[in-house]
Design a protein around this motif. Structure first.
Motif, short mmCIF file in Angstrom:
data_model
loop_
_atom_site.label_atom_id
_atom_site.label_comp_id
_atom_site.label_asym_id
_atom_site.label_seq_id
_atom_site.Cartn_x
_atom_site.Cartn_y
_atom_site.Cartn_z
N ASP A 143 5.97 3.80 -1.83
CA ASP A 143 5.38 5.10 -1.54
C ASP A 143 6.36 5.97 -0.76
OD1 ASP A 143 5.25 4.14 1.05
OD2 ASP A 143 3.25 4.94 1.43
N LYS A 198 6.39 8.59 2.33
CA LYS A 198 5.46 8.96 3.40
C LYS A 198 5.71 10.33 4.01
CE LYS A 198 4.08 4.38 5.01
NZ LYS A 198 5.04 3.40 4.49
N GLY A 251 -0.07 10.49 4.98
CA GLY A 251 -0.70 9.29 4.42
C GLY A 251 0.05 8.79 3.20
N PHE A 277 -1.77 -6.33 1.98
CA PHE A 277 -0.73 -5.34 1.67
C PHE A 277 0.44 -5.69 2.58
CE2 PHE A 277 -0.25 -0.36 2.01
CZ PHE A 277 1.11 -0.45 2.18
N ASN A 321 -1.20 -4.72 6.02
CA ASN A 321 -2.46 -3.99 5.99
C ASN A 321 -3.48 -4.87 5.29
OD1 ASN A 321 -1.61 -1.41 7.16
ND2 ASN A 321 -0.35 -1.23 5.34
N ARG A 344 -5.88 -4.08 3.21
CA ARG A 344 -6.50 -3.26 2.16
C ARG A 344 -5.40 -2.87 1.20
NH1 ARG A 344 -3.68 1.12 3.45
NH2 ARG A 344 -3.01 1.22 5.60
N GLY A 359 -2.94 0.01 -0.63
CA GLY A 359 -2.27 1.21 -0.11
C GLY A 359 -2.78 2.46 -0.82
N ASP A 360 -2.58 3.59 -0.19
CA ASP A 360 -2.94 4.86 -0.80
C ASP A 360 -1.78 5.79 -0.54
OD1 ASP A 360 -4.18 7.02 -1.86
OD2 ASP A 360 -5.94 6.98 -0.55
N PRO A 361 -1.01 6.20 -1.52
CA PRO A 361 -1.29 6.28 -2.96
C PRO A 361 -0.78 5.13 -3.84
CG PRO A 361 0.66 7.57 -2.51
CD PRO A 361 0.23 6.94 -1.20
N GLU A 362 -0.38 4.00 -3.25
CA GLU A 362 0.12 2.92 -4.11
C GLU A 362 -0.94 2.45 -5.13
OE1 GLU A 362 0.57 3.04 -0.78
OE2 GLU A 362 2.30 1.83 -0.15
N1 GLY Z 1 0.67 4.32 1.67
C1 GLY Z 1 0.65 3.54 2.83
C2 GLY Z 1 -0.66 3.04 3.26
O1 GLY Z 1 -1.63 3.09 2.53
O2 GLY Z 1 -0.75 2.58 4.39
#
Ligand code: GLY
Ligand code: AMP
Length: 426
Positions: free
Chosen positions: A218, A220, A232, A275, A291, A293, A295-298
């Motif tokens: 991603d 950032k 994010g 993650f 993490n 959960r 990832g966002d936007p992964e």
């Molecule tokens: N893209 C990084 C995250 O979701 O923490």
């Protein structure tokens, strides 16, 4: 199977899109969801951490599975809340217990866990008010750049990297003595700076076995060339070209397996996504962060490349038979470009009408993040508004297609990075 998904971002739209395709899915609810998730299920106006309302909803609608998208309910113990309640304990929660979620919820805990299991990560020391003076002395003799991390969840903002000793001491003081990140910063991890390309590796674990999902990277920073404030996430690509062969073998042998085994050995219940935020230092992977959960936007590039039935994988997680599952990846490359509101990640306006969003095709999907539907219109409702994911035989074509659509979607104050994936297509 009736599913309740918690969250309202692009990640949750991608998860909703995927789960709704499963033949096993008889109802999908998304709390609170966004204008995009409503196309795949029913949005429910409940906050992700309102456990009592989540409980009531699950009972009333006979929900069979809870899928938390973000870390907040997990770190706050939604898994344990369900396990402790006789009326809810038959409902599997895809995610770790609060104890397992500390891998994300406490940087100090994560570092100690890695040390105990010999998992490669940057060298570090941990300080708090009681060791304040020692911390200042440590910072003064530290080589630059210096990485300071607030111990707890700080909405993605708790990491400061500085090349000045004075600035490091100032930040340290603000975190510990002025509660710059609230209680999250009362404890500070000071870390060695690692140089290399970052990537995100995702696994799904049932507590004993794991499946490795497609890799992603991603972007950032808000500005092109990775400049400006942290966000994010402004876009992502999958797969990561260098994440294969010997490198991925090291990731699995030195990081993934010891992590899953370590969780089991320590009795930390964990049945969900892990993650791994990694950095490739001259061919060797190091963990930057965990993490609990996706990832966002992964997720918006990983999930479209996942050919498996996601609910079948989640059911295997619940039954601890992930060892019988094989991950099938779409051979195509995926790229996603995030469209954000002017001013993000600082202050921005909401409520702008969004138009010219194309219908989904086999090659392209638009996932909503901060949007809401009102009087038949779709309006911006956050900093990250929507993300355009394209799939193509090569990454450059996927990126080009996403950028073309990013240019045609309209809302006032739209901004996006045009250099996502730059180091792989140059
Ligand atoms: N893209 C990084 C995250 O979701 O923490
Ligand atoms: P985190 O919140 O832990 O993901 O950190 C945010 C960002 O800071 C990471 O994505 C990296 O770009 C950077 N970072 C964190 N730790 C280090 C480190 N030890 N060396 C270099 N960069 C780091």
């Amino acid at each position: 199977m009736k599913i309740l998904l918690l969250g309202s971002g692009g990640r949750e739209h991608a998860l909703a899109w995927k789960m709704a395709q499963s033949p096993a899915c008889t109802a999908l609810y998304i709390a609170p969801g966004n204008a995009g998730t409503a196309a795949h299920g029913t949005n429910v106006n409940i906050a992700v951490s309102d456990f009592e309302q989540i409980r009531a909803f699950c009972l009333e609608h006979q929900v069979d599975m809870l899928v938390p998208g973000s870390e907040e309910p997990l770190v706050k113990g939604v898994y344990d809340f369900f396990k402790a309640d006789p009326a809810l304990q038959h409902i599997p929660v895809i995610g770790p217990s609060a104890a397992g979620a500390r891998l994300e919820g406490s940087k100090a805990f994560a570092k100690e866990f890695m040390l105990r299991h010999n998992i490669p990560t940057a060298a570090y020391r941990e300080f708090s008010e009681t060791s304040f003076d020692e911390g200042v002395a440590y910072l003064r003799q530290h080589t630059v750049p210096i990485v300071l991390k607030a111990d707890g969840l700080a909405a993605g903002k708790g990491v400061v990297i500085t090349s000045s000793h004075n600035e490091a001491v100032e930040e340290f003081k603000e975190m510990i003595r002025s509660a710059k990140f609230g209680d999250a910063g009362k404890k500070v991890v000071v870390e060695q700076f690692l140089t290399g390309i970052e990537l995100s590796v995702f696994v799904l674990t049932d507590g004993k076995h794991y499946c490795i999902l497609p890799t992603a990277k991603d972007y950032k920073r808000i500005g092109e060339g990775d400049t400006g404030l942290n966000t994010g996430g402004m876009g992502a690509v999958s797969p990561v070209p260098f994440a294969q062969g010997a490198f991925m073998q090291k990731v699995e042998d030195c990081i993934i397996r010891p992590t899953v085994e370590g969780l089991e050995k320590e009795g930390l219940e964990y049945q969900g996504f892990i993650f791994f935020g990694l950095i490739n230092v001259e061919g060797d992977p190091y963990v930057i962060e965990y993490n609990c959960r996706m990832g966002d936007p992964e997720t918006e590039v990983v999930i479209p490349r996942l050919q498996n039935d996601l609910l079948e994988l989640f059911t295997a997680v619940q039954q601890q038979r992930l060892d019988q599952q094989t991950i099938h990846e779409d051979p195509r490359a995926a790229a996603t470009v995030m469209l954000v509101s002017k001013g993000y990640p600082e202050t921005y306006e909401k409520g702008k009408a969004i138009t010219e969003v194309p219908a989904p095709t086999q090659e392209q999907l638009v996932f909503h993040a901060g949007t809401k539907a009102e009087n038949g219109k779709v309006l911006t409702n956050g900093g990250r508004v929507l993300t355009v994911t394209s799939l193509a035989s090569d990454l450059l074509s996927a990126l080009t297609h996403s950028k073309q659509t990013a240019a045609t979607i309209q809302f006032e104050g739209k901004y996006y990075r045009r250099d996502i994936g730059y180091e792989f297509v140059g």
